[in-house]
Design a protein around this motif. Sequence first.
Motif, PDB file in Angstrom:
ATOM      1  N   ASN A  44      90.962 -60.587  61.299  1.00  0.00           N
ATOM      2  CA  ASN A  44      89.933 -60.240  62.273  1.00  0.00           C
ATOM      3  C   ASN A  44      90.554 -60.388  63.662  1.00  0.00           C
ATOM      4  OD1 ASN A  44      87.858 -60.345  64.104  1.00  0.00           O
ATOM      5  ND2 ASN A  44      86.547 -61.674  62.895  1.00  0.00           N
ATOM      6  N   HIS A 197      87.955 -55.097  58.763  1.00  0.00           N
ATOM      7  CA  HIS A 197      88.231 -56.497  59.068  1.00  0.00           C
ATOM      8  C   HIS A 197      88.206 -57.320  57.785  1.00  0.00           C
ATOM      9  CE1 HIS A 197      87.973 -55.827  63.354  1.00  0.00           C
ATOM     10  NE2 HIS A 197      86.774 -55.313  63.239  1.00  0.00           N
ATOM     11  N   THR A 199      88.078 -61.336  56.631  1.00  0.00           N
ATOM     12  CA  THR A 199      87.846 -62.691  57.124  1.00  0.00           C
ATOM     13  C   THR A 199      87.867 -63.679  55.967  1.00  0.00           C
ATOM     14  OG1 THR A 199      85.448 -62.337  56.967  1.00  0.00           O
ATOM     15  CG2 THR A 199      86.470 -61.967  59.100  1.00  0.00           C
TER      16      THR A 199
END
Length: 204
Positions: A44, A197, A199
Motif C-alpha cells: 500500500n 493495493h 495490505t
Amino acid sequence: MPYTFRSFRKPHVSKIREVTEGTIELRKLMGWSGQGGITTPFTNSVSLISHFKRFESMEEIDQHFEKMSSNKEVGNKISELNSYCDMYANTVFEVLRSPSGPNFENMKKNKYVIQFWMKAKIGKRWDLADAVIKNSVGRNGNMPGISVPIGSMEPGDIVMTAPFPNLSFLPTFEESRSNIKVMESVQDLLIEPPKRHITRLLFD
C-alpha cells in the motif's frame, strides 16, 4: 442490506507501530474486538492503516455511533491516534456482493487483503458496478467482495476485495490473465486504470 464501516489513517512514518497498537486499543473500547479487522501497509504505497466492522443496516450504524459519541475514553483515544497522523477519514461502504469461498469462511486464517479500486466516469458508477459483479472471477473457489462507498473517495467508486492466507496464494503474472475479462469489461467506464493495493490483515 449489509454495510462496512471503515476508518482510514495515514500515520507519520515513525508512528506506524503506535497507530496500529492504538487502533487495537480503540477497537476494544468500542466493543469491536473480534469483529472485523485491521489493515496495515504492505504494498500500500500511501501507507494507510484502517480498521473495519460490518453492520447489517444503517440504523445499526446510527445506534452504535450515538452510543459512542458520549464515550469520553473513545473520544480521547481517537484524538491521541489522530495526533500521530497526517490524515483521518471515516467511510461507510454498501456491500453489493459479499466475498465467498474457503478463504472467507475461514476469515481469521487470512493474513492479507488485495483490493482493486476503480474510479467511474460521470454517470457510469452503476454500469461499472454491474460489470464488475458480472465479470469478476474467483480463484480456488474464492469470489471477491464488491462494495461501493456511500460518499466520494479519492481512490475510487467501486472496490473489489479478496482476503487470502499467504503470499503464495497470489497469482503469478501468467495466472493473473484470468482478470482480463473483468478489466476489459470496465475499461470504457473508467477515468483511469484500476489501482491495486495489498495490505496486511490483523485480527484482534
